[in-house]
Design an enzyme around this catalytic site. Sequence first.
Site, PDB file in Angstrom:
ATOM      1  N   GLY A 138      45.072  48.026  41.158  1.00 50.53           N
ATOM      2  CA  GLY A 138      46.096  47.679  42.153  1.00 50.53           C
ATOM      3  C   GLY A 138      47.427  47.338  41.511  1.00 50.53           C
ATOM      4  N   ASP A 139      47.395  46.727  40.344  1.00 47.90           N
ATOM      5  CA  ASP A 139      48.628  46.431  39.619  1.00 47.90           C
ATOM      6  C   ASP A 139      49.300  47.710  39.130  1.00 47.90           C
ATOM      7  OD1 ASP A 139      48.793  43.635  39.773  1.00 47.90           O
ATOM      8  OD2 ASP A 139      47.388  43.370  38.124  1.00 47.90           O
TER       9      ASP A 139
END
Length: 415
Positions: free
Chosen positions: A185-186
């Site tokens: 997600g980062d």
Amino acid sequence: MKPSSASRSAADVASDGGKTGPLRGLRVLDISTIVAAPTAAALLGDYGAQVTKIELPGSGDGLRNFAPFKEGRSLWWKATNRDKRLLTLDLRHPRARPIFSALLAETDVLIENFRPGTLDGWGWSRDALWQAQPRLVILRATAFGQDGPYAARPGFARVFEAMGGLAYITGSPEGPPMHAGYPIGDAIGGLFGALGVMAALWKRARAPDLLGEDIDLSLTEGVLKLLDFLTLKQELLGESHERSGNLSQYAAPGGVYRSRDGQWVSLSGSTDAIFAANCKAIGREDLAANARYATNRHRCESAAVLNAVFGDWFALHDLDEIVRLFERAGGTLAPVYSARQIAEDPQMRARGFLQAVEDPDHGRVHLPGVVPRFALDPCAIRRTAGGLGVDNAEVYGGLGLAPAELESLARQRVI
């Protein structure tokens, strides 16, 4: 007019810290922490931008304390903050204000990931930032965006992945939702952040007299955006996309299978031609000729049968033979690589994708190179990230701060 890449002199490159690439000359100020927003800054740096990162004196970016470690130093930190000039500055301190203002005056892009309103509370509202640099592009990366009922919530990749729908569709049907072994997600957020900055810079290039831009990046929305049809499926079919483990839901056969010698392979292929090639690789051309498997839609309806046929075949053959037969037939199969296998792969070696760079603690090490490649203006990574405030003297000295003043600022924990 700026010189073309072909005519750049050594002096030109040296004046910009040796940077090359299509974004050479762009100045980025990174005051963010941990992974997502610093990744956006690093990607811009990969393409040639000069990125200056500011950390809090004493403690620095929390990523410095993330595993894995070598001799007490975070390797994650070294990779994510590659090629950045590293400064310390406490933006909350009154004496930091003129310093930060001077840095902003030479900056094109500011990247931050504080909770909404934090910079305003320190006296750096959008208007104040634009007063220091009217053409400044501001990227604000937060878990849920600058407004809405969740705006003040903190967030990390697992939050983005959970509430953005990614964890729900990952894992086996009978098991719990799963996260990957890396905060993907980062990484997704970093990509959207860099892309958003580039879009704003294009607008600024077309209309130089306009103000910059204020970009609101919700990292949770970034994950959902990447999943594309998820909400449309729910809206029009009344179905939530569910977990299917390693079995593909959109192509058959498709999955991850174990070979006789205990290795893993991943099989894919949704087109008729590729299905025929995969069948040829395992000596089952009869499957491709069967009307039951004529199209990908038909094959998905018979996925269990096809996956069993291919799975049984893989279990009777060793990895080297599997790869050789599929390559000969033109099929689409790949061994599932560990990091060691990636480094040893002939394709990786032939393209030199793992680039040798300088590390202040461990000498010459290798990092993944720049993606994509630019034929006429090639990019390169030169070094990993170093120690806290390692570039203070050079950068602040360039702003006109004398050594005695720097010592005074350090004693007061301003820098």
